[in-house]
Design a protein around this motif. Structure first.
Motif: not given
Length: 312
Positions: A97, A110-111, A114, A117-118, A126, A128, A289
């Motif tokens: 991603l 975002l953290p 993420l 998502f993970q 990932l 970023v 995502f």
């Protein structure tokens, strides 16, 4: 010569080698014996080499046939591996991603997304990038990331964007600042204060500048900094006032290190946007995502902004 070969020809060639006869190959593939013979002959014609010789009732590989079969085995293995790799990408068992985000969203929201998502896709890698909005869009345009997350709407010939969440722009100052004692501050009065701003190209700078321009005003720029965290420190040190997203001020507002100024026209509700290239499909990881981002009540990812609505 080699360009004329195709995968179907090699598959047929390998099938004949492995079954040892045209008859058995025709039966296995449900095609006629003349069709198998014709395709083998066409392959030999293209290569300019005899691949088989008849020994009794058996087809035996020539030296050229042995050489081609060794390469064909490797090609078939590579095709199988490619199919498995693509299946893994579709099932999100493999892949990366690649996301670029503006500083505020990248640091404060975002953290959490993420991490969620993970947890759902632990096999994905990932990657970023956090920059100002101008740099984020350049990464997207050059194909270095799959999507960009920004606080400005970017509709262009090569880009398309969609809103997915909101945040608020507020005015902040240190508690000892004269404006901190007022119950109401006009925009004109606020414009006379020394402002600490981000550099040109950042979404925060654009939002603050647009807010002033909409009222026919210009901010009094005292200091420009490239990091939002540095802006907070500068404001707390007494170098000026600032406009910041509520996401950036949670701890400082709660501790009293910063106060929220009651400026007319603030807070200002703003959207965050998913920005994508118009041409070309998203990777499977990026599409998954984006689906996560589009869920409005996703866990507590946006809870900080809501909890700050009553902080003054």
């Amino acid at each position: 010569m080699a360009k004329l070969m195709n995968l179907r020809q090699l598959e047929l060639f390998a099938a004949v080698v492995e079954r040892g006869s045209i008859t058995r190959t025709a039966e296995a593939l449900h095609i006629s014996q003349p069709a198998v013979s014709a395709r083998l002959h066409a392959l030999e014609q293209e290569l300019g080499e005899k691949l088989f010789m008849q020994v009794g009732r058996q087809l035996v590989l020539t030296a050229a046939g042995h050489e081609l079969y060794q390469h064909t085995e490797r090609i078939m293995q590579a095709v199988d591996e490619a199919e498995l790799a693509l299946a893994d990408l579709r099932s999100l068992e493999r892949g990366t991603l690649r996301v670029a985000a503006s500083s505020t969203f990248g640091c404060y929201v975002l953290p959490t997304l993420l991490a969620s998502f993970q947890r759902s896709h632990p096999s994905l890698r990932l990657a970023v990038e956090l920059h100002n909005q101008q740099q984020v869009l350049e990464l997207l345009r050059h194909g270095q990331v799959d999507i960009a997350l920004t606080s400005l709407d970017h509709q262009a010939a090569d880009l398309v964007s969609e809103p997915f969440a909101q945040h608020q722009l507020i005015a902040v100052a240190p508690p000892q600042h004269p404006l901190a004692q007022l119950r109401r501050i006009t925009a004109k009065r606020f414009a006379t204060e020394r402002m600490v701003l981000r550099e040109n190209g950042s979404g925060l700078r654009s939002a603050v500048q647009a807010w002033f321009e909409a009222r026919g005003l210009q901010p009094q720029v005292a200091l420009e900094l490239r990091q939002n965290a540095a802006i907070k420190q500068a404001v707390m040190a007494g170098l000026g006032v600032a406009g910041l997203s509520t996401y950036e001020c949670t701890a400082e507002l709660a501790s009293g290190a910063l106060v929220r100024l009651p400026v007319d026209g603030l807070p200002l509700n703003q959207d965050w946007f998913i920005v994508m290239r118009r041409e070309g499909p998203l990777s499977h990881a990026a599409e998954a995502f984006c689906q996560l981002l589009r869920v409005p009540d996703h866990e507590t990812a946006y809870a900080d902004a809501e909890s700050l609505q009553g902080v003054v």
